[in-house]
Motif scaffolding. Structure first.
Motif, PDB file in Angstrom:
ATOM      1  N   ILE A 146      10.907  40.069  41.947  1.00 12.72           N
ATOM      2  CA  ILE A 146      10.663  38.919  42.811  1.00 12.72           C
ATOM      3  C   ILE A 146      11.974  38.252  43.231  1.00 12.72           C
ATOM      4  O   ILE A 146      12.132  37.830  44.371  1.00 12.72           O
ATOM      5  N   ARG A 147      12.936  38.199  42.344  1.00 13.56           N
ATOM      6  CA  ARG A 147      14.223  37.554  42.636  1.00 13.56           C
ATOM      7  C   ARG A 147      15.205  38.453  43.380  1.00 13.56           C
ATOM      8  O   ARG A 147      16.264  37.991  43.797  1.00 13.56           O
ATOM      9  N   SER A 148      14.893  39.720  43.568  1.00 17.11           N
ATOM     10  CA  SER A 148      15.845  40.684  44.118  1.00 17.11           C
ATOM     11  C   SER A 148      16.233  40.416  45.570  1.00 17.11           C
ATOM     12  O   SER A 148      17.313  40.787  45.994  1.00 17.11           O
ATOM     13  N   GLN A 149      15.383  39.799  46.353  1.00 19.26           N
ATOM     14  CA  GLN A 149      15.652  39.465  47.752  1.00 19.26           C
ATOM     15  C   GLN A 149      16.154  40.674  48.548  1.00 19.26           C
ATOM     16  O   GLN A 149      17.183  40.619  49.227  1.00 19.26           O
ATOM     17  N   LEU A 150      15.438  41.772  48.460  1.00 18.11           N
ATOM     18  CA  LEU A 150      15.778  42.967  49.223  1.00 18.11           C
ATOM     19  C   LEU A 150      15.553  42.713  50.711  1.00 18.11           C
ATOM     20  O   LEU A 150      14.645  41.984  51.095  1.00 18.11           O
ATOM     21  N   LEU A 151      16.361  43.314  51.546  1.00 24.15           N
ATOM     22  CA  LEU A 151      16.231  43.153  52.985  1.00 24.15           C
ATOM     23  C   LEU A 151      15.333  44.252  53.555  1.00 24.15           C
ATOM     24  O   LEU A 151      15.675  45.425  53.517  1.00 24.15           O
ATOM     25  N   ASN A 152      14.189  43.872  54.052  1.00 29.12           N
ATOM     26  CA  ASN A 152      13.238  44.788  54.691  1.00 29.12           C
ATOM     27  C   ASN A 152      12.857  45.995  53.832  1.00 29.12           C
ATOM     28  O   ASN A 152      12.984  47.134  54.276  1.00 29.12           O
ATOM     29  N   PRO A 153      12.406  45.779  52.611  1.00 29.36           N
ATOM     30  CA  PRO A 153      11.996  46.936  51.799  1.00 29.36           C
ATOM     31  C   PRO A 153      10.777  47.607  52.426  1.00 29.36           C
ATOM     32  O   PRO A 153       9.828  46.940  52.826  1.00 29.36           O
ATOM     33  N   GLU A 154      10.799  48.916  52.537  1.00 29.90           N
ATOM     34  CA  GLU A 154       9.752  49.654  53.228  1.00 29.90           C
ATOM     35  C   GLU A 154       8.689  50.233  52.297  1.00 29.90           C
ATOM     36  O   GLU A 154       7.514  49.982  52.470  1.00 29.90           O
ATOM     37  N   PHE A 155       9.125  51.049  51.317  1.00 30.87           N
ATOM     38  CA  PHE A 155       8.172  51.840  50.541  1.00 30.87           C
ATOM     39  C   PHE A 155       8.592  51.904  49.086  1.00 30.87           C
ATOM     40  O   PHE A 155       9.757  52.117  48.779  1.00 30.87           O
ATOM     41  N   SER A 156       7.622  51.737  48.205  1.00 26.91           N
ATOM     42  CA  SER A 156       7.859  51.859  46.768  1.00 26.91           C
ATOM     43  C   SER A 156       6.805  52.796  46.190  1.00 26.91           C
ATOM     44  O   SER A 156       5.606  52.597  46.387  1.00 26.91           O
ATOM     45  N   PHE A 157       7.260  53.822  45.489  1.00 27.01           N
ATOM     46  CA  PHE A 157       6.367  54.770  44.827  1.00 27.01           C
ATOM     47  C   PHE A 157       6.587  54.635  43.332  1.00 27.01           C
ATOM     48  O   PHE A 157       7.628  55.012  42.808  1.00 27.01           O
ATOM     49  N   LEU A 158       5.634  54.035  42.647  1.00 30.54           N
ATOM     50  CA  LEU A 158       5.737  53.789  41.208  1.00 30.54           C
ATOM     51  C   LEU A 158       5.046  54.937  40.484  1.00 30.54           C
ATOM     52  O   LEU A 158       3.837  54.954  40.336  1.00 30.54           O
ATOM     53  N   SER A 159       5.824  55.911  40.052  1.00 33.81           N
ATOM     54  CA  SER A 159       5.241  57.127  39.497  1.00 33.81           C
ATOM     55  C   SER A 159       5.011  57.076  37.993  1.00 33.81           C
ATOM     56  O   SER A 159       4.528  58.033  37.422  1.00 33.81           O
ATOM     57  N   ALA A 160       5.338  55.978  37.355  1.00 34.34           N
ATOM     58  CA  ALA A 160       5.029  55.836  35.928  1.00 34.34           C
ATOM     59  C   ALA A 160       3.526  55.620  35.760  1.00 34.34           C
ATOM     60  O   ALA A 160       2.866  55.092  36.661  1.00 34.34           O
ATOM     61  N   CYS A 161       2.995  55.993  34.652  1.00 33.76           N
ATOM     62  CA  CYS A 161       1.565  55.818  34.397  1.00 33.76           C
ATOM     63  C   CYS A 161       1.204  54.339  34.305  1.00 33.76           C
ATOM     64  O   CYS A 161       1.977  53.537  33.800  1.00 33.76           O
ATOM     65  N   HIS A 162       0.047  54.016  34.797  1.00 32.11           N
ATOM     66  CA  HIS A 162      -0.533  52.678  34.645  1.00 32.11           C
ATOM     67  C   HIS A 162       0.337  51.565  35.221  1.00 32.11           C
ATOM     68  O   HIS A 162       0.516  50.526  34.610  1.00 32.11           O
ATOM     69  N   THR A 163       0.881  51.760  36.442  1.00 31.18           N
ATOM     70  CA  THR A 163       1.669  50.705  37.069  1.00 31.18           C
ATOM     71  C   THR A 163       0.772  49.669  37.747  1.00 31.18           C
ATOM     72  O   THR A 163       1.250  48.613  38.142  1.00 31.18           O
ATOM     73  N   THR A 164      -0.504  49.983  37.877  1.00 31.02           N
ATOM     74  CA  THR A 164      -1.464  49.042  38.452  1.00 31.02           C
ATOM     75  C   THR A 164      -2.651  48.917  37.506  1.00 31.02           C
ATOM     76  O   THR A 164      -3.755  49.348  37.801  1.00 31.02           O
ATOM     77  N   PRO A 165      -2.431  48.340  36.330  1.00 30.36           N
ATOM     78  CA  PRO A 165      -3.524  48.260  35.354  1.00 30.36           C
ATOM     79  C   PRO A 165      -4.566  47.228  35.773  1.00 30.36           C
ATOM     80  O   PRO A 165      -4.262  46.267  36.469  1.00 30.36           O
TER      81      PRO A 165
END
Length: 72
Positions: A12-31
């Motif tokens: 949340i604090r990272s303040q990335l500029l225009n981040p497009e896509f994130s692929f969270l390939s670890a198990c259970h990243t959306t529990p």
């Protein structure tokens, strides 16, 4: 991470500029838990236009293939 755990607040604090896509390939990243926010939601909240998170275990080879296909 080399400086300790990577937390939702780090995202949340990272303040990335225009981040497009994130692929969270670890198990259970959306529990489906009672947590107020999970990793996938944090990525969306931080401005990523698209996020893929996983609710179940994932085969490492399958995750690698998906990542390679998306990177093309």
């Amino acid at each position: 991470m080399r400086h300790g755990p990577f937390t939702i607040m780090d995202i949340i604090r990272s303040q990335l500029l225009n981040p497009e896509f994130s692929f969270l390939s670890a198990c259970h990243t959306t529990p489906s838990t009672d947590r107020a926010i999970h990793l996938t939601a944090a990525m969306l909240f931080s401005g990523f236009r698209s996020v893929v998170g996983l609710m179940w275990s994932v085969d490492k080879e399958a995750a690698r293939q998906i990542h390679q296909e998306k990177a093309r």
